[in-house]
Design an enzyme around this catalytic site. Structure first.
Site, PDB file in Angstrom:
ATOM      1  N   HIS A  75       0.880  -1.165   0.000  1.00  0.00           N
ATOM      2  CA  HIS A  75       0.000   0.000   0.000  1.00  0.00           C
ATOM      3  C   HIS A  75       0.919   1.216   0.000  1.00  0.00           C
ATOM      4  O   HIS A  75       2.006   1.174   0.601  1.00  0.00           O
ATOM      5  CB  HIS A  75      -0.838   0.107   1.280  1.00  0.00           C
ATOM      6  N   HIS A  90     -10.709 -14.274   3.329  1.00  0.00           N
ATOM      7  CA  HIS A  90     -11.912 -13.497   3.030  1.00  0.00           C
ATOM      8  C   HIS A  90     -13.018 -14.422   2.529  1.00  0.00           C
ATOM      9  O   HIS A  90     -14.197 -14.237   2.857  1.00  0.00           O
ATOM     10  CB  HIS A  90     -11.631 -12.428   1.965  1.00  0.00           C
ATOM     11  N   ASP A  98      -5.469 -13.853   9.006  1.00  0.00           N
ATOM     12  CA  ASP A  98      -4.326 -13.720   8.082  1.00  0.00           C
ATOM     13  C   ASP A  98      -3.145 -14.604   8.469  1.00  0.00           C
ATOM     14  O   ASP A  98      -2.001 -14.128   8.535  1.00  0.00           O
ATOM     15  CB  ASP A  98      -3.846 -12.251   8.031  1.00  0.00           C
ATOM     16  N   ASP A 157      -0.497 -12.486   1.942  1.00  0.00           N
ATOM     17  CA  ASP A 157      -1.155 -11.473   2.777  1.00  0.00           C
ATOM     18  C   ASP A 157      -1.358 -12.150   4.132  1.00  0.00           C
ATOM     19  O   ASP A 157      -2.480 -12.501   4.514  1.00  0.00           O
ATOM     20  CB  ASP A 157      -2.472 -11.036   2.142  1.00  0.00           C
ATOM     21  N   ASP A 178       2.408   1.938   3.339  1.00  0.00           N
ATOM     22  CA  ASP A 178       3.357   0.971   3.926  1.00  0.00           C
ATOM     23  C   ASP A 178       4.782   1.405   3.659  1.00  0.00           C
ATOM     24  O   ASP A 178       5.681   1.125   4.449  1.00  0.00           O
ATOM     25  CB  ASP A 178       3.240  -0.423   3.277  1.00  0.00           C
ATOM     26  N   GLU A 219     -10.599  -7.022  -4.657  1.00  0.00           N
ATOM     27  CA  GLU A 219     -10.363  -8.048  -3.627  1.00  0.00           C
ATOM     28  C   GLU A 219     -11.579  -8.104  -2.710  1.00  0.00           C
ATOM     29  O   GLU A 219     -11.746  -7.250  -1.833  1.00  0.00           O
ATOM     30  CB  GLU A 219      -9.098  -7.717  -2.834  1.00  0.00           C
ATOM     31  N   GLU A 226      -8.741 -13.750  -1.762  1.00  0.00           N
ATOM     32  CA  GLU A 226      -7.999 -14.028  -0.523  1.00  0.00           C
ATOM     33  C   GLU A 226      -8.695 -15.158   0.235  1.00  0.00           C
ATOM     34  O   GLU A 226      -9.898 -15.119   0.490  1.00  0.00           O
ATOM     35  CB  GLU A 226      -7.934 -12.764   0.342  1.00  0.00           C
TER      36      GLU A 226
HETATM   37  C1  XLS Z   1      -7.407  -6.755   4.206  1.00  0.00           C
HETATM   38  C2  XLS Z   1      -6.916  -6.954   2.860  1.00  0.00           C
HETATM   39  C3  XLS Z   1      -5.798  -6.020   2.429  1.00  0.00           C
HETATM   40  C4  XLS Z   1      -5.649  -6.054   0.941  1.00  0.00           C
HETATM   41  C5  XLS Z   1      -4.894  -4.902   0.372  1.00  0.00           C
HETATM   42  O1  XLS Z   1      -8.135  -7.550   4.755  1.00  0.00           O
HETATM   43  O2  XLS Z   1      -6.564  -8.296   2.703  1.00  0.00           O
HETATM   44  O3  XLS Z   1      -4.628  -6.341   3.079  1.00  0.00           O
HETATM   45  O4  XLS Z   1      -5.062  -7.237   0.506  1.00  0.00           O
HETATM   46  O5  XLS Z   1      -5.460  -3.700   0.689  1.00  0.00           O
HETATM   47 NI    NI Z   2      -5.597  -9.135   1.074  1.00  0.00          NI
HETATM   48 NI    NI Z   3      -7.345  -9.745   4.410  1.00  0.00          NI
END
Ligand code: XLS
Ligand code: NI
Ligand code: NI
Length: 440
Positions: free
Chosen positions: A101, A271, A309, A339, A104, A232, A268
């Site tokens: 990001h 998610h 995560d 991630d 970051d 995402e 992801e």
């Molecule tokens: C948060 C997301 C984030 C994205 C990028 O839950 O996974 O990290 O991958 O903004």
């Molecule tokens: Ni992510």
């Molecule tokens: Ni995430």
């Protein structure tokens, strides 16, 4: 030159999986699997936010991470130290890609102009480090959720000033992603969702999100950015309901607003499971719609209802994920971005290496298992047989669009019994076990 991970050697492959220490036990980058090098199948990427910029705190306590750059207090000097540390990490873990990001990599200033200036300085350094090392940017993105200004969302904020700020910020994030040759640009809907419908104009918020994404598409054309745009999805967290709930609702959104030819999905694992799906489910939905772009590789915890995560170590998930990825024909602009964050109690620098190696090994073994499943036509044969009634007779007429309710009624009206066949789930699962156990 300062060493940021002293005492850690470049991680090497060992063919003795029980050997103690920091090794790859399955990931051997140049090994050919299904006609391609492992590293080109997997396209591993480091997430800058978790691995480099995070102090690994949680909601109840401060960060515990011990890092070589901890003593650097000036924010720009810290960003520089971290950049050097990031490239040393990539070199030692043997990974070709990273993702970030905007916030970051460089500290936020008092104005957008100041933040952009900070970014320019660090991007220059990162570009040099990339040139020296050959490391590549998988994708870039903007943090539209950390700063308090985004309290009500960014592109879906009720406040037009915030929409404008977010647009300016994403414009810059796209420019630096382009400058660094990124293969993609990700839109994760940080706070694009709602806490309560009582104060939310859902239609306007979704219209605005679509307007925002169209502006991004236009600007990419203007600057000649040809990387893949990625949505995402995530169902909740931080908001109670995120608009990009899962891949299926993401597709509906993209199609509703005429955006589907410009975007694919960054799926992801954690998610998908938060949305009540398996990781494989969301990969499948994206794949069969031709919209699987990239993957955020991690895993959740069965007993915890949030985005933990964790580093992906579950071989069933990595095998079935690699199955979907191979079935789509492999990554082109996407990859496997970790991630994932080490647990708060894994605070030593070495833990970062063990964690990534564990995830890389799990995906390497998943790749080998999935490749064998595909080479043997194991699942394809099962599907072929299971749906064979659609290849002849009345089934063929249905498939080819030559049947209608009347012809089907005439066909079936006097049929006494229909025979069904077993779905054989347990047999298939036992064979999946064999493929995973035998993956060598
Ligand atoms: C948060 C997301 C984030 C994205 C990028 O839950 O996974 O990290 O991958 O903004
Ligand atoms: Ni992510
Ligand atoms: Ni995430």
């Amino acid at each position: 030159m300062m060493e940021y991970f002293p005492g850690v050697e470049k991680v090497a492959y060992t063919d003795d999986p029980m050997r103690e220490g920091l090794f790859f036990r399955h990931y051997s980058p140049d090994r050919i699997v299904g006609g391609k090098k492992m590293k080109d199948h997997l396209r591993f990427s480091m997430a800058y936010w978790h691995t480099i910029s995070s102090g690994i705190g949680d909601m109840f306590g401060a960060g515990t991470a011990i890092r070589s750059w901890d003593s650097v207090s000036d924010p720009m000097a810290l960003a520089e130290a971290r950049a050097y540390g990031a490239f040393e990490f990539l070199d030692k873990i043997g990974m070709d890609y990273f993702c970030f990001h905007d916030r970051d990599i460089a500290p936020e200033g008092d104005t957008l102009a100041e933040s952009n200036k900070n970014l320019d300085k660090i991007v220059k350094l990162i570009k040099k480090l990339m040139n020296d090392s050959g490391k590549k940017l998988l994708w870039g993105t903007a943090s539209l959720f950390t700063n308090p200004r985004y309290v009500h969302g960014a592109a879906t904020s009720p406040n037009a000033e915030v929409f404008a700020y977010a647009a300016g910020q994403v414009k810059k994030a796209m420019e630096i992603t382009h400058e660094l040759g990124g293969d993609g640009y990700v839109f994760w809907g940080g706070r694009e969702g709602y806490e309560t419908l009582l104060n939310t104009d859902m239609k306007r918020e979704q219209d605005n999100l679509a307007r925002f994404l169209h502006m991004a598409v236009d600007y990419a054309k203007e600057i000649g950015f040809t990387g893949q745009f990625l949505i995402e999805p995530k169902p909740k967290e931080p908001t109670k309901h995120q608009y990009d709930f899962d891949v299926a609702s993401g597709i509906a959104f993209l199609k509703t607003y005429g955006l589907d030819e410009h975007f694919k999905f960054n799926v992801e694992a954690n998610h998908a499971t938060l949305a009540g799906h398996t990781f494989q489910h969301d990969l499948r939905v994206a794949r069969i719609n031709g919209l699987l772009g990239s993957v955020d590789a991690n895993q959740g915890d069965m007993l915890l209802g949030w985005d933990t995560d964790q580093f992906p170590t579950n071989l069933y998930d990595t095998t079935l994920a690699m199955y979907e990825i191979l079935k789509m024909g492999g990554f082109t602009k996407g990859g496997l971005n970790f991630d994932a964050k080490v647990r708060r109690a894994s605070f030593m620098p070495e833990d970062l290496f063990y964690a990534h190696a564990a995830g890389m090994d799990a995906f390497a073994q998943g790749l080998v298992a999935a490749d064998a499943i595909i080479r043997d036509n194991f699942l394809d044969d099962i599907l072929e047989k299971r749906y064979s009634s659609y290849e002849t007779g009345i089934g063929k007429e249905i498939t080819e669009g030559r049947a209608d309710f009347k012809s089907l009624e005439a066909y079936i009206l006097n049929r006494e019994e229909i025979e069904n066949e077993s779905g054989r789930q347990e047999y298939i699962e036992s064979m999946l076990n064999e493929y995973i156990w035998r993956a060598k």
